[in-house]
Write a protein that holds these residues in place. Structure first.
Motif, mmCIF file in Angstrom:
data_model
loop_
_atom_site.group_PDB
_atom_site.id
_atom_site.type_symbol
_atom_site.label_atom_id
_atom_site.label_comp_id
_atom_site.label_asym_id
_atom_site.label_seq_id
_atom_site.Cartn_x
_atom_site.Cartn_y
_atom_site.Cartn_z
ATOM 1 N N VAL A 1 39.933 47.839 44.450
ATOM 2 C CA VAL A 1 40.565 48.416 43.254
ATOM 3 C C VAL A 1 41.052 47.303 42.330
ATOM 4 C CG1 VAL A 1 42.507 49.772 42.405
ATOM 5 C CG2 VAL A 1 41.242 50.552 44.399
ATOM 6 N N LEU A 2 41.712 46.302 42.905
ATOM 7 C CA LEU A 2 42.246 45.197 42.120
ATOM 8 C C LEU A 2 41.123 44.420 41.442
ATOM 9 C CD1 LEU A 2 44.661 43.440 41.269
ATOM 10 C CD2 LEU A 2 44.346 42.139 43.389
ATOM 11 N N GLN A 3 40.050 44.118 42.203
ATOM 12 C CA GLN A 3 38.953 43.318 41.649
ATOM 13 C C GLN A 3 38.215 44.067 40.551
ATOM 14 O OE1 GLN A 3 35.380 43.689 42.018
ATOM 15 N NE2 GLN A 3 34.986 41.770 40.929
ATOM 16 N N THR A 4 37.883 45.334 40.804
ATOM 17 C CA THR A 4 37.130 46.118 39.828
ATOM 18 C C THR A 4 37.920 46.308 38.543
ATOM 19 O OG1 THR A 4 36.056 47.304 41.650
ATOM 20 C CG2 THR A 4 35.891 48.273 39.460
ATOM 21 N N THR A 5 39.178 46.693 38.689
ATOM 22 C CA THR A 5 40.010 46.943 37.515
ATOM 23 C C THR A 5 40.286 45.664 36.734
ATOM 24 O OG1 THR A 5 41.084 48.748 38.732
ATOM 25 C CG2 THR A 5 42.153 47.994 36.714
ATOM 26 N N SER A 6 40.645 44.605 37.442
ATOM 27 C CA SER A 6 40.987 43.351 36.766
ATOM 28 C C SER A 6 39.778 42.744 36.072
ATOM 29 C CB SER A 6 41.577 42.352 37.765
ATOM 30 O OG SER A 6 40.669 42.089 38.816
ATOM 31 N N LEU A 7 38.581 42.866 36.668
ATOM 32 C CA LEU A 7 37.383 42.314 36.029
ATOM 33 C C LEU A 7 37.101 43.011 34.709
ATOM 34 C CD1 LEU A 7 34.845 40.595 35.885
ATOM 35 C CD2 LEU A 7 33.692 42.291 37.335
ATOM 36 N N VAL A 8 37.120 44.342 34.726
ATOM 37 C CA VAL A 8 36.822 45.099 33.510
ATOM 38 C C VAL A 8 37.858 44.828 32.427
ATOM 39 C CG1 VAL A 8 36.632 47.420 32.546
ATOM 40 C CG2 VAL A 8 35.587 46.905 34.742
ATOM 41 N N LEU A 9 39.135 44.902 32.791
ATOM 42 C CA LEU A 9 40.190 44.718 31.800
ATOM 43 C C LEU A 9 40.250 43.284 31.282
ATOM 44 C CD1 LEU A 9 42.984 46.854 33.490
ATOM 45 C CD2 LEU A 9 41.650 47.454 31.465
ATOM 46 N N THR A 10 40.067 42.318 32.174
ATOM 47 C CA THR A 10 40.095 40.921 31.752
ATOM 48 C C THR A 10 38.906 40.596 30.863
ATOM 49 O OG1 THR A 10 41.151 40.353 33.862
ATOM 50 C CG2 THR A 10 40.281 38.538 32.556
ATOM 51 N N MET A 11 37.739 41.124 31.215
ATOM 52 C CA MET A 11 36.562 40.892 30.391
ATOM 53 C C MET A 11 36.724 41.526 29.014
ATOM 54 S SD MET A 11 32.544 41.746 31.250
ATOM 55 C CE MET A 11 32.570 40.842 32.796
#
Length: 353
Positions: A36-46
């Motif tokens: 959850v952390l990786q998927t969400t952070s990747l999309v939002l950070t990108m």
């Protein structure tokens, strides 16, 4: 009446079994949280990195893709090194035997690697033109494309609940992308700077092509893994080498002029580095989840990621105006994600590291 065993009466084997079960349960939920952390952070950070207003030129998406490939290769080499008792001699021997001495096996990875490189570049285009919440929901169409390619290429059979989930998934994505009269037109942008909102059609098209490429490349890669006995890390090194080659070719062909003016690492900052690391190491996280968690938990992780992306996109990035159609579509996509893993074994796409 049978008496409960006291702590002293429990055998060492039973204690060991209970400890293993407890550890496995903890790993499931840890892997769930990490995904959850990786998927969400990747999309939002990108998304944040593509809309961040900063002085000077914006970083090149093609350059970020190439850097991510380098990080992936290094990470996989380290994992192979660890699996071979941290011996440099053994590592060199394994890499030589599995990559250089098996050119045909290595060349098989050229096709999915080229497609993955295209997909990674398309995701930057998508998140430059779509808000994070809409992107997250729409990108779940990769479940549909993966299922269709699995049926056609691997002769897999889907159950009733899985076919039903695919229909619900398409309905949900259609509602999320339903056009609204109130949508604003594209904003004018300066040279070398991508729009904060951009053309929604361009973003949607990029996501759709990425879904098809993800489905085909994932199933193709899965088929290759099943036909050979090579380590998944070796396979990902092979993928990374071709990805680095294709990515560099695309980078100089598409952004050659900008690179001559400001260099490969123009516009890089801490946010850009975070995007590169998250994209590069995402496959390792997915591999851990596939190993320790079941499909229901993975569906739960996807659902949580969509919800978190929606909330953060609305309250923090302030680039998303939710509608009733979006919420209805998002709920349908979440239901479809759970339903797909309800009956039988789900079609699993082996993701690239």
């Amino acid at each position: 009446m049978a008496m409960l065993k006291s702590r002293e009466q429990i055998s060492p084997a039973e204690v060991s079994s209970q400890s293993k079960a407890s550890a496995a349960a903890k790993l499931k939920y840890v892997s769930l949280g990490v995904l959850v952390l990786q998927t969400t952070s990747l999309v939002l950070t990108m998304r944040y990195s593509r809309t961040l207003q900063a002085e000077g030129p914006r970083y090149l998406a093609s350059s970020a893709v190439v850097c991510a490939e380098v990080v992936k290769i290094v990470a996989c080499v380290i994992l192979v090194f660890r699996d071979n008792n941290c011996s440099m001699r053994t590592l060199n021997q394994v890499l030589k035997e599995e990559i250089l001495n098996k050119p045909w096996e290595t060349l098989k990875l050229a096709i999915p690697s080229g497609i993955y490189t295209l997909q990674n570049n398309l995701l930057y285009v998508a998140l430059s033109n779509l808000d994070a919440a809409t992107y997250q929901v729409t990108y779940q169409l990769k479940i549909l494309t993966t299922a269709l390619f699995s049926v056609s290429m691997l002769s897999k059979k889907l159950g009733v609940y899985q076919w039903l989930s695919l229909v619900i998934l398409m309905m949900g994505v259609a509602l999320v992308q339903w056009p609204l009269d109130s949508q604003k037109g594209p904003e004018e942008v300066t040279e070398n700077q991508e729009p904060p909102t951009g053309f929604q059609f361009v973003g949607l098209l990029a996501v759709l092509v990425a879904c098809f490429s993800s489905g085909f490349a994932g199933v193709y890669f899965e088929k290759i893994l099943k036909e050979t006995k090579q380590s998944v890390w070796i396979r990902n090194i092979q993928l990374g080498l071709f990805g680095l080659l294709f990515g560099a070719m695309g980078m100089f062909a598409y952004d050659g002029t900008r690179i001559k003016e400001n260099g490969i690492f123009q516009g890089y900052n801490n946010v850009t580095c975070a995007v590169v690391l998250l994209q590069a190491l995402g496959g390792l996280v997915i591999a851990a989840v596939i190993k320790y968690a079941d499909n229901i938990l993975k569906g739960f992780a996807t659902s949580l990621s969509i919800i978190l992306s929606t909330l953060i996109s609305y309250f923090w990035l302030a680039d998303f105006d939710p509608t009733s159609l979006f919420f209805l579509g998002a709920v349908l996509v979440i239901i479809a994600t759970f339903l797909y893993g309800y009956e039988g074994k789900p079609v699993v796409s082996t993701s690239k590291v």
